[in-house]
Design a protein around this motif. Structure first.
Motif, PDB file in Angstrom:
ATOM      1  N   ARG A 421       0.852  -1.160   0.100  1.00  0.00           N
ATOM      2  CA  ARG A 421      -0.001  -0.082  -0.098  1.00  0.00           C
ATOM      3  C   ARG A 421       0.679   1.295  -0.042  1.00  0.00           C
ATOM      4  O   ARG A 421       0.663   2.161  -0.732  1.00  0.00           O
ATOM      5  CB  ARG A 421      -0.927  -0.327   1.189  1.00  0.00           C
ATOM      6  CG  ARG A 421      -1.829   1.055   1.365  1.00  0.00           C
ATOM      7  CD  ARG A 421      -2.952   1.114   0.277  1.00  0.00           C
ATOM      8  NE  ARG A 421      -3.814   2.200   0.359  1.00  0.00           N
ATOM      9  CZ  ARG A 421      -3.407   3.083  -0.288  1.00  0.00           C
ATOM     10  NH1 ARG A 421      -2.704   3.526  -1.371  1.00  0.00           N
ATOM     11  NH2 ARG A 421      -4.668   4.322  -0.347  1.00  0.00           N
ATOM     12  N   TYR A 424       2.354   1.429  -3.725  1.00  0.00           N
ATOM     13  CA  TYR A 424       1.695   1.706  -5.156  1.00  0.00           C
ATOM     14  C   TYR A 424       0.278   2.684  -4.575  1.00  0.00           C
ATOM     15  O   TYR A 424      -0.567   1.924  -3.778  1.00  0.00           O
ATOM     16  CB  TYR A 424       1.299   0.154  -5.498  1.00  0.00           C
ATOM     17  CG  TYR A 424       2.557  -0.487  -6.017  1.00  0.00           C
ATOM     18  CD1 TYR A 424       3.030  -0.394  -7.359  1.00  0.00           C
ATOM     19  CD2 TYR A 424       3.157  -1.352  -4.773  1.00  0.00           C
ATOM     20  CE1 TYR A 424       4.163  -0.950  -7.674  1.00  0.00           C
ATOM     21  CE2 TYR A 424       4.307  -2.207  -5.395  1.00  0.00           C
ATOM     22  CZ  TYR A 424       4.646  -1.908  -6.962  1.00  0.00           C
ATOM     23  OH  TYR A 424       5.894  -2.714  -6.965  1.00  0.00           O
ATOM     24  N   GLU A 425       0.426   3.917  -4.843  1.00  0.00           N
ATOM     25  CA  GLU A 425      -0.487   4.663  -4.671  1.00  0.00           C
ATOM     26  C   GLU A 425      -1.981   4.319  -5.296  1.00  0.00           C
ATOM     27  O   GLU A 425      -2.795   4.607  -4.927  1.00  0.00           O
ATOM     28  CB  GLU A 425      -0.380   6.079  -5.125  1.00  0.00           C
ATOM     29  CG  GLU A 425       0.043   6.528  -6.392  1.00  0.00           C
ATOM     30  CD  GLU A 425       0.522   7.790  -6.754  1.00  0.00           C
ATOM     31  OE1 GLU A 425       0.305   8.291  -7.974  1.00  0.00           O
ATOM     32  OE2 GLU A 425       0.606   8.363  -5.622  1.00  0.00           O
ATOM     33  N   ASN A 426      -1.818   3.587  -6.380  1.00  0.00           N
ATOM     34  CA  ASN A 426      -2.964   3.325  -7.054  1.00  0.00           C
ATOM     35  C   ASN A 426      -3.809   2.131  -6.860  1.00  0.00           C
ATOM     36  O   ASN A 426      -4.766   1.494  -7.085  1.00  0.00           O
ATOM     37  CB  ASN A 426      -3.080   2.961  -8.669  1.00  0.00           C
ATOM     38  CG  ASN A 426      -2.615   4.469  -9.624  1.00  0.00           C
ATOM     39  OD1 ASN A 426      -3.187   5.374  -8.934  1.00  0.00           O
ATOM     40  ND2 ASN A 426      -1.686   4.506 -10.580  1.00  0.00           N
TER      41      ASN A 426
END
Length: 489
Positions: A421, A424-426
């Protein structure tokens, strides 16, 4: 006149009462006498005893030579095959033809009647019987290709209080049947089966053949217990039936013989009483341990997937003070320490368990030993279904490999998801599960991660991040078999 009549009647009444009381007393005494007579006729074995025929029959069964030796060898072979194949019926058949009782009855009778000559013959033939039996069983298990530790064999390695009682009352029944005019053959056969002298000797040979001295020692201990208590029962019955003592012309020799016989009787009775006490203590310990388990672990309510493995419970009694009760819990639920402490407090309510240690092996803490025990349990459960030893080895190796993979593939999901998490912001969703797959030649357990990406992420970005995440997971968990599934909201 009326008053005088009433006074006479009142005077006579006490007399009538005394008469009735005496009649009741006489009737009661008569009833007791009849019951005593009935029980005497029912239980009396002295009147129908043929002492000379009994003595001759016991002496005739003592020697082991010629036909008797070959019958013993054949019966030992049959019993060994039955124990190896885990067949109770075959073992019973072997016990029916085995001539093991002769020397033991001879020892008990000769001590009871001060017959030193018969005692020497009995001891010599008893030694021949034991050596011949153990040697025959040893050769069978040494050279026979299948040497499984069947339940029939293992049952003869640890005696308990029931073995003592069976041996003693079996010996009583055997001697009483021998002493009766017109010997009851069915009783003799039944005692041969019940006392089970042959299986322990076969188990001694098995233990020596596989190099397991604990098996051999436990089985020999069981055989000695049976021998002592059958001999003790013979001694007591012969004494009760008042068999005549052997007379010696030399008074000095007669006194010496009587002292030797009394000493031998004492030497037999002391270890018999001691053995009974030790085995009784062990049985009491095991009984109270099972009571403790019933009152604690059996009533404990697991909230998740924990499970108590009753088959893996180990209860070990040691007179030196190292006794313990070991409980095994499988699953991912650990029993709280305060609950275990309350069980240890309850243990003190049982006198035999006060000094014993209560151990709880839990899957949520250290399950390495537990897993290997599980494999052993799996082997015991499935070995009757397996056709040969190679198949058993294959299944055990596959199960061990599976357990080892599971042990090395424990996924720290909370840490992995937090790290993913943060990187990777997406990332919008993250899950993990095991997938069992097969190509019909082998079966594998594959770890699978499933991720969901935000709708705002472009297709190219999803593909790029998915590839990076997949490579990172394989590197982070050191497992190239990890698979990744992606989806977008």
């Amino acid at each position: 006149m009326i008053n005088e009549g009433l006074e006479k009647e009142n005077i006579q009444s006490p007399g009538d009462g005394n008469g009735s009381g005496e009649e009741i007393k006489r009737d009661f005494q008569g009833l007791i006498g009849n019951v005593r007579k009935f029980l005497s006729e029912l239980l009396n074995i002295r009147q129908n005893t043929d002492q000379d025929a009994t003595r001759e029959a016991i002496i005739a069964d003592i020697p082991f030579k010629g036909h008797t030796s070959w019958i013993l060898i054949c019966s030992i072979f049959i019993a060994s095959v039955g124990l190896n194949a885990n067949s109770t019926a075959v073992v019973i058949g072997a016990m029916l033809i085995s001539p093991l009782m002769g020397p033991i009855l001879g020892m008990g009778m000769s001590v009871a009647i001060n017959d030193i000559f018969t005692l020497r013959r009995s001891l010599k033939n008893f030694g021949v019987m034991v050596i011949l039996s153990v040697l025959t069983a040893f050769l069978f298990f040494k050279f026979f290709p299948l040497r499984d530790e069947s339940s029939e064999l293992l049952a003869r390695t640890a005696p308990d209080i029931r073995d003592v009682l069976i041996a003693f009352f079996g010996g009583l029944a055997l001697v009483i049947a021998r002493a009766k005019k017109g010997t009851i053959a069915s009783v003799i056969f039944g005692v041969a089966i019940a006392t089970a002298l042959m299986p322990p000797l076969c188990t001694v040979g098995f233990g020596l053949a596989i190099g397991n001295l604990n098996y051999a020692g436990g089985a020999m201990y069981l055989f000695i217990i049976n021998t002592i208590f059958i001999g003790l029962a013979t001694f007591l019955v012969i004494k009760y039936l008042r068999f005549p003592m052997v007379r010696y012309a030399n008074s000095r020799k007669r006194r010496f013989t009587a002292r030797v016989a009394s000493l031998i009787a004492l030497l037999v009775m002391v270890p018999a009483v001691y053995t009974f006490y030790i085995v009784f203590q062990k049985s009491q310990f095991e009984y109270q341990a099972k009571q403790l388990i019933d009152e604690t672990i059996e009533v404990y309510q697991f909230m998740k997937s924990g499970r108590f493995m009753d088959n893996l419970t180990e209860i070990e009694y040691n007179r030196e003070g190292n006794s313990f009760i070991e409980l095994v819990i499988m699953g991912d639920e650990a029993i709280p320490e305060n609950v275990i402490n309350s069980w240890r407090n309850q243990k003190s309510k049982y006198p035999m368990l006060e000094e014993a240690e209560l151990r709880v092996v839990q899957g949520g803490r250290d399950d390495s030993e537990e897993k290997f025990r599980y494999v052993n349990e799996l082997y015991e459960a499935k070995k009757a279904e397996l056709l040969n030893k190679d198949e058993r080895i294959r299944i055990l190796e596959a199960e061990l490999a599976n357990l080892s993979r599971q042990a090395t593939q424990q996924i720290p999901f909370a840490d992995i998801s937090s790290e993913a998490r943060a990187s990777y912001e997406n990332l919008d969703g993250f899950s993990f599960y095991y997938s069992i797959r097969t190509d019909f030649s082998k079966t594998d357990t594959v770890p699978v991660f499933e991720v969901k990406w935000k709708e705002a992420a472009s297709s190219d970005q999803i593909v790029q991040d998915s590839r990076k995440l997949h490579e990172w997971l394989k590197l982070r968990l050191k497992n190239n078999a990890i698979q990744l599934k992606t989806s977008a909201n």
